[in-house]
Design a protein around this motif. Structure first.
Motif, mmCIF file in Angstrom:
data_model
loop_
_atom_site.group_PDB
_atom_site.id
_atom_site.type_symbol
_atom_site.label_atom_id
_atom_site.label_comp_id
_atom_site.label_asym_id
_atom_site.label_seq_id
_atom_site.Cartn_x
_atom_site.Cartn_y
_atom_site.Cartn_z
ATOM 1 N N VAL A 161 2.255 -1.423 0.996
ATOM 2 C CA VAL A 161 2.195 -0.020 0.568
ATOM 3 C C VAL A 161 0.878 0.263 -0.131
ATOM 4 N N ARG A 162 0.500 -0.564 -1.078
ATOM 5 C CA ARG A 162 -0.709 -0.313 -1.856
ATOM 6 C C ARG A 162 -1.981 -0.584 -1.058
ATOM 7 N N THR A 163 -1.901 -1.356 0.012
ATOM 8 C CA THR A 163 -3.075 -1.579 0.851
ATOM 9 C C THR A 163 -3.284 -0.427 1.827
ATOM 10 N N VAL A 164 -2.199 0.141 2.328
ATOM 11 C CA VAL A 164 -2.297 1.215 3.318
ATOM 12 C C VAL A 164 -2.576 2.555 2.651
ATOM 13 N N GLU A 165 -2.068 2.770 1.454
ATOM 14 C CA GLU A 165 -2.180 4.075 0.788
ATOM 15 C C GLU A 165 -3.605 4.605 0.706
ATOM 16 N N PRO A 166 -4.581 3.857 0.163
ATOM 17 C CA PRO A 166 -5.930 4.438 0.044
ATOM 18 C C PRO A 166 -6.574 4.741 1.385
ATOM 19 N N VAL A 167 -6.299 3.923 2.398
ATOM 20 C CA VAL A 167 -6.867 4.194 3.725
ATOM 21 C C VAL A 167 -6.246 5.448 4.314
ATOM 22 N N LEU A 198 -5.463 2.683 10.604
ATOM 23 C CA LEU A 198 -4.633 2.035 9.593
ATOM 24 C C LEU A 198 -4.362 0.573 9.909
ATOM 25 N N PHE A 199 -4.581 0.157 11.143
ATOM 26 C CA PHE A 199 -4.176 -1.182 11.577
ATOM 27 C C PHE A 199 -4.830 -2.297 10.761
ATOM 28 N N PRO A 200 -6.152 -2.244 10.461
ATOM 29 C CA PRO A 200 -6.711 -3.322 9.623
ATOM 30 C C PRO A 200 -6.067 -3.400 8.246
ATOM 31 N N ALA A 201 -5.777 -2.245 7.629
ATOM 32 C CA ALA A 201 -5.129 -2.262 6.317
ATOM 33 C C ALA A 201 -3.707 -2.799 6.413
ATOM 34 N N ILE A 202 -3.001 -2.468 7.487
ATOM 35 C CA ILE A 202 -1.638 -2.989 7.670
ATOM 36 C C ILE A 202 -1.681 -4.507 7.810
ATOM 37 N N LEU A 203 -2.622 -5.011 8.593
ATOM 38 C CA LEU A 203 -2.752 -6.463 8.762
ATOM 39 C C LEU A 203 -3.077 -7.145 7.435
ATOM 40 N N TYR A 278 -14.830 -2.160 11.076
ATOM 41 C CA TYR A 278 -14.184 -1.298 12.066
ATOM 42 C C TYR A 278 -14.217 0.145 11.609
ATOM 43 N N GLN A 279 -13.902 0.384 10.346
ATOM 44 C CA GLN A 279 -13.906 1.749 9.838
ATOM 45 C C GLN A 279 -15.333 2.300 9.786
ATOM 46 N N GLY A 280 -16.296 1.416 9.481
ATOM 47 C CA GLY A 280 -17.675 1.875 9.496
ATOM 48 C C GLY A 280 -18.165 2.262 10.877
ATOM 49 N N SER A 281 -17.810 1.473 11.889
ATOM 50 C CA SER A 281 -18.195 1.817 13.260
ATOM 51 C C SER A 281 -17.506 3.074 13.738
ATOM 52 N N GLU A 282 -16.231 3.270 13.321
ATOM 53 C CA GLU A 282 -15.523 4.477 13.719
ATOM 54 C C GLU A 282 -16.152 5.719 13.106
ATOM 55 N N SER A 283 -16.527 5.625 11.819
ATOM 56 C CA SER A 283 -17.141 6.786 11.174
ATOM 57 C C SER A 283 -18.531 7.073 11.746
ATOM 58 N N ALA A 284 -19.240 6.001 12.179
ATOM 59 C CA ALA A 284 -20.557 6.216 12.765
ATOM 60 C C ALA A 284 -20.443 6.917 14.119
ATOM 61 N N ASN A 285 -19.382 6.576 14.863
ATOM 62 C CA ASN A 285 -19.207 7.232 16.148
ATOM 63 C C ASN A 285 -18.723 8.682 15.970
#
Length: 285
Positions: A161-167, A198-203, A278-285
């Motif tokens: 919960v606390r890992t996914v919330e901020p993302v 959200l998948f990296p944070a869930i993992l 992953y999130q950095g590449s997504e935001s760059a795209n």
């Protein structure tokens, strides 16, 4: 006369004294590194054949299966329900939301023995949850391997919960609006736009919860029968070996758990770094 705006004065960066790193190494060495080194040195005094025999004994292997197997199942359960809880806390508004948000961290603050005592009572054959499960399905939870799973789910839920919330909170709503404008329904938007981010944070939350569940002792020992080859977890086996004055076996099994903790830490750090990239590449795209 035209006045030229003055440049804002840059504030000096705060610099800690040069001896701060010495305090850091000394403190971490005494509190963290020294006990770990002592564990490995103690295990190194055991001959390789004895080490292998103690680490791979039938009793130890059975406890590994219970600890790792049940912790894996519990972390997967929390991976799903932790996402649902985080989604409700961020995207929904309902009565008692602040109270529920605060109670999510209760497993962090509650003594594990108290948590195990409460769970063993609630899920006993006469308890609020245990009695309906036993009467309707014949399922006995307390003092079985199912009780171990319940305790591990309880203590590891906050990690997801606390890992996914901020993302989830940082996701841009424009992406969902663009998906809707392109004709995607809500399920398509969730699975194709939101869930991949959200998948990296869930993992990472699942990995942290898994590591926490494997090392849990206080709550599990209260709700399990602690019978070898049935529901005995590895931390309880270590305590039993110490009570039997079998210090070599306890040290060897503890070293195995320590090695697993180091591997788990490396995996968690890898997942977090991968998620940031992953999130950095997504935001760059």
């Amino acid at each position: 006369m035209v006045s030229v705006p003055s440049r804002p004065r840059r504030l000096p960066r705060l610099k800690l004294p040069s001896w701060s790193w010495r305090i850091t190494w000394t403190y971490l060495g005494l509190i963290l590194f020294l006990p770990l080194i002592g564990m490995f040195l103690k295990a190194g005094q055991v001959s390789p054949p004895e080490f292998w025999a103690a680490a791979t004994s039938s009793e130890a292997v059975a406890s590994y299966k219970v600890s790792f197997g049940v912790a894996f199942v519990a972390s997967l359960i929390n991976g799903f329900f932790g996402l649902v809880v985080a989604w409700a806390l961020i995207r929904c508004r309902f009565p008692g939301q602040r109270l529920l948000d605060a109670l999510i961290d209760l497993p962090f603050a509650l003594p594990t023995a108290v948590a195990g005592l409460a769970l063993s009572y609630v899920y006993s054959e006469e308890g609020w949850m245990g009695k309906p499960l036993y009467d309707l399905f014949g399922l006995k939870v307390s003092f079985t391997i199912y009780g171990v799973a319940v305790a591990m789910v309880f203590i590891s839920l906050p990690f997801v919960v606390r890992t996914v919330e901020p993302v989830l909170r940082s996701l841009e709503k424009e992406q969902e609006e663009a998906s809707a404008c392109l004709g995607a329904n809500q399920l398509q938007t969730f699975f194709l736009v939101i869930l991949p981010q959200l998948f990296p944070a869930i993992l990472a939350g699942i990995a942290q919860g898994f590591s926490r569940a494997v090392g849990e002792y206080g709550s599990v020992v209260m709700i399990a029968s602690n019978v070898p080859f049935k529901d005995l977890i590895t931390p309880t086996l270590i305590i039993q070996k110490l009570e039997e004055y079998d210090f070599n076996s306890a040290t060897v099994i503890g070293s195995v758990m320590l090695l697993f903790s180091l591997v788990s830490l490396a995996v968690i750090n890898f997942i977090q770094v991968w998620g940031q990239r992953y999130q950095g590449s997504e935001s760059a795209n």
